[in-house]
Design a protein around this motif. Structure first.
Motif, PDB file in Angstrom:
ATOM      1  N   GLY A   1      33.139  25.574  -5.476  1.00  0.00           N
ATOM      2  CA  GLY A   1      32.200  24.641  -6.094  1.00  0.00           C
ATOM      3  C   GLY A   1      32.767  23.235  -6.220  1.00  0.00           C
ATOM      4  O   GLY A   1      32.045  22.251  -6.052  1.00  0.00           O
ATOM      5  N   ASP A   2      34.060  23.125  -6.506  1.00  0.00           N
ATOM      6  CA  ASP A   2      34.658  21.791  -6.633  1.00  0.00           C
ATOM      7  C   ASP A   2      34.722  21.103  -5.276  1.00  0.00           C
ATOM      8  O   ASP A   2      34.366  19.934  -5.135  1.00  0.00           O
ATOM      9  CB  ASP A   2      36.057  21.888  -7.250  1.00  0.00           C
ATOM     10  CG  ASP A   2      36.653  20.517  -7.543  1.00  0.00           C
ATOM     11  OD1 ASP A   2      35.876  19.570  -7.813  1.00  0.00           O
ATOM     12  OD2 ASP A   2      37.893  20.386  -7.499  1.00  0.00           O
ATOM     13  N   CYS A   3      35.161  21.834  -4.271  1.00  0.00           N
ATOM     14  CA  CYS A   3      35.327  21.251  -2.936  1.00  0.00           C
ATOM     15  C   CYS A   3      33.979  20.778  -2.377  1.00  0.00           C
ATOM     16  O   CYS A   3      33.831  19.627  -1.944  1.00  0.00           O
ATOM     17  CB  CYS A   3      35.965  22.298  -2.029  1.00  0.00           C
ATOM     18  SG  CYS A   3      36.343  21.702  -0.389  1.00  0.00           S
TER      19      CYS A   3
ATOM     20  N   ASP B   1      41.789  14.039  -4.050  1.00  0.00           N
ATOM     21  CA  ASP B   1      42.278  15.374  -4.417  1.00  0.00           C
ATOM     22  C   ASP B   1      43.049  15.357  -5.733  1.00  0.00           C
ATOM     23  O   ASP B   1      43.555  14.319  -6.162  1.00  0.00           O
ATOM     24  CB  ASP B   1      43.172  15.915  -3.298  1.00  0.00           C
ATOM     25  CG  ASP B   1      43.528  17.384  -3.491  1.00  0.00           C
ATOM     26  OD1 ASP B   1      42.774  18.100  -4.168  1.00  0.00           O
ATOM     27  OD2 ASP B   1      44.571  17.815  -2.966  1.00  0.00           O
ATOM     28  N   HIS B   2      43.176  16.538  -6.335  1.00  0.00           N
ATOM     29  CA  HIS B   2      43.900  16.673  -7.604  1.00  0.00           C
ATOM     30  C   HIS B   2      44.956  17.775  -7.547  1.00  0.00           C
ATOM     31  O   HIS B   2      45.420  18.223  -8.595  1.00  0.00           O
ATOM     32  CB  HIS B   2      42.908  16.914  -8.757  1.00  0.00           C
ATOM     33  CG  HIS B   2      42.191  18.230  -8.683  1.00  0.00           C
ATOM     34  ND1 HIS B   2      42.065  19.061  -9.769  1.00  0.00           N
ATOM     35  CD2 HIS B   2      41.568  18.859  -7.661  1.00  0.00           C
ATOM     36  CE1 HIS B   2      41.382  20.144  -9.405  1.00  0.00           C
ATOM     37  NE2 HIS B   2      41.063  20.046  -8.137  1.00  0.00           N
ATOM     38  N   HIS B   3      45.299  18.248  -6.347  1.00  0.00           N
ATOM     39  CA  HIS B   3      46.323  19.290  -6.251  1.00  0.00           C
ATOM     40  C   HIS B   3      47.728  18.685  -6.307  1.00  0.00           C
ATOM     41  O   HIS B   3      47.941  17.562  -5.846  1.00  0.00           O
ATOM     42  CB  HIS B   3      46.157  20.085  -4.956  1.00  0.00           C
ATOM     43  CG  HIS B   3      44.954  20.981  -4.978  1.00  0.00           C
ATOM     44  ND1 HIS B   3      43.723  20.565  -4.540  1.00  0.00           N
ATOM     45  CD2 HIS B   3      44.802  22.255  -5.420  1.00  0.00           C
ATOM     46  CE1 HIS B   3      42.860  21.559  -4.700  1.00  0.00           C
ATOM     47  NE2 HIS B   3      43.473  22.588  -5.232  1.00  0.00           N
ATOM     48  N   VAL B   4      48.660  19.463  -6.843  1.00  0.00           N
ATOM     49  CA  VAL B   4      50.044  19.008  -6.948  1.00  0.00           C
ATOM     50  C   VAL B   4      50.585  18.676  -5.553  1.00  0.00           C
ATOM     51  O   VAL B   4      50.442  19.468  -4.625  1.00  0.00           O
ATOM     52  CB  VAL B   4      50.916  20.100  -7.620  1.00  0.00           C
ATOM     53  CG1 VAL B   4      52.382  19.688  -7.627  1.00  0.00           C
ATOM     54  CG2 VAL B   4      50.419  20.384  -9.033  1.00  0.00           C
TER      55      VAL B   4
ATOM     56  N   ALA C   1      39.247  18.262 -11.949  1.00  0.00           N
ATOM     57  CA  ALA C   1      38.561  18.680 -10.723  1.00  0.00           C
ATOM     58  C   ALA C   1      38.519  17.488  -9.776  1.00  0.00           C
ATOM     59  O   ALA C   1      38.607  16.335 -10.218  1.00  0.00           O
ATOM     60  CB  ALA C   1      37.140  19.142 -11.032  1.00  0.00           C
ATOM     61  N   SER C   2      38.350  17.755  -8.490  1.00  0.00           N
ATOM     62  CA  SER C   2      38.109  16.649  -7.562  1.00  0.00           C
ATOM     63  C   SER C   2      36.806  15.946  -7.943  1.00  0.00           C
ATOM     64  O   SER C   2      36.660  14.743  -7.751  1.00  0.00           O
ATOM     65  CB  SER C   2      38.045  17.161  -6.127  1.00  0.00           C
ATOM     66  OG  SER C   2      39.319  17.624  -5.727  1.00  0.00           O
ATOM     67  N   GLY C   3      35.866  16.722  -8.502  1.00  0.00           N
ATOM     68  CA  GLY C   3      34.608  16.132  -8.957  1.00  0.00           C
ATOM     69  C   GLY C   3      34.820  15.052 -10.003  1.00  0.00           C
ATOM     70  O   GLY C   3      34.065  14.082 -10.077  1.00  0.00           O
TER      71      GLY C   3
HETATM   72 MN    MN Z   1      39.577  21.485  -7.176  1.00  0.00          MN
END
Ligand code: MN
Length: 330
Positions: A24-26, A109-112, A130-132
């Motif tokens: 859903g976020d992507c 993006d929000h990933h480490v 979230a990326s959102g």
């Molecule tokens: Mn995400």
């Protein structure tokens, strides 16, 4: 890494994409970003590496979302924006097409670690829930307001990555964004119904089987659920989101980590890790070449199920032991 907002005027034709098996976020973030960029007059399209799960299809009803066909060329573009991921390696079959076309790579993006990955342009914040959230901030920075379609998509992004505001990344800022998206036309109850109350009857049997395969180990602190290839295929056929099988395990008191292993092939297992205590599952996934966040991470292992399970189990056991000896010293 150049700022995404500064770069935008020179972006040319833009393609938005995200990781395989979009969640859903992507997907929601791509749709939100699509409408922002369209509104600013950019030439933009969405091209997913593979089809979204059935419960997310409603997001595509008023936004054009194309699915990459294996072997096809990437449509002409100047800039490819990776949304909710930062590595071409996560694009599945789309990766080779991207490498042949060689567009500029931007990352939202929000990933480490995503600020040090494959993008030379970026809007990255690992503190974002979230990326959102990042896309919502882009609307602000660029002086725009989400319309109802974008607001619905960004709301889906936010609820996907906060577990409907239950996870520890849920803070005051998340509720501020959610309130704004509702003001822009997102309907929380209708979105909940679309996501969770449109499931086929067969999903109950799949959920029951998944729960039946759940095991609790390591002094009641770690839950495992192994999804065989057969069950995976049954879930795919009816569009059931297997992540829901982790929830009952997560509801057990004392559980710190839940591991879901999906048998993609006889020597290929996708591992999803969810933490509710202090164990950093991103660090565990990273040891095997995966990634994610402190409390939610994943990795795909090129190993059979039993060996994948054993390796992940010992990595978690080591993390639990390390934490205990650390607290024993203090
Ligand atoms: Mn995400």
């Amino acid at each position: 890494v150049e700022s995404f907002v500064d770069y935008l005027p020179r972006a040319g034709a833009i393609i938005l994409t995200g990781h395989e098996h979009p969640d859903g976020d992507c997907l929601g973030s791509q749709i939100g970003l699509y409408h922002l960029l369209r509104g600013l007059g950019h030439e933009v399209r969405i091209l997913l590496p593979d089809a979204p799960i059935r419960s997310l299809e409603f997001l595509c009803r008023t936004t054009p979302v194309a699915i990459h066909e294996s072997g096809a060329e990437l449509p002409p573009c100047d800039t490819l924006v990776l949304v909710d991921c930062a590595e071409l390696g996560r694009l599945g079959a789309l990766r080779d097409a991207v490498i042949r076309r060689r567009p500029r790579i931007a990352v939202v993006d929000h990933h480490v670690g995503s600020d040090r990955a494959d993008g030379s342009i970026g809007f990255v914040d690992v503190e974002a829930a979230a990326s959102g959230e990042l896309v919502w901030r882009l609307y602000r920075e660029l002086g725009r307001r989400p319309d109802a379609v974008a607001a619905e998509a960004l709301y889906c992004a936010l609820v996907a990555d906060t577990g409907w505001f239950r996870y520890s990344n849920t803070d005051a800022k998340v509720f501020t964004i959610a309130a704004d998206l509702v003001a822009c036309g997102a309907d929380p109850a209708a979105i909940y119904d679309r996501l969770y109350r449109c499931q086929p009857a067969q999903s109950l049997g799949i959920l029951a089987e998944g729960i039946g395969r759940s095991e609790i180990e390591l002094d009641g602190r770690v839950g495992f659920v192994a999804i065989s290839h057969g069950l995976l295929e049954r879930a795919a056929r009816v569009g059931f989101d297997l992540d829901q099988v982790m929830e009952p395990l997560r509801s057990v008191g004392g559980i710190e980590v839940v591991v879901m292993l999906k048998e993609l092939a006889s020597d290929r297992v996708k591992v999803s890790l969810r933490a509710s205590g202090e164990i950093d599952v991103q660090r565990i996934a990273k040891v095997f070449g995966g990634g994610g966040h402190k409390k939610a991470a994943g990795v795909t292992l090129e190993l059979p199920m039993a060996e994948s399970r054993a390796r992940i189990r010992s990595a978690i056991a080591a993390a639990l032991t390390a934490r205990e000896s650390a607290s024993g010293l203090s």
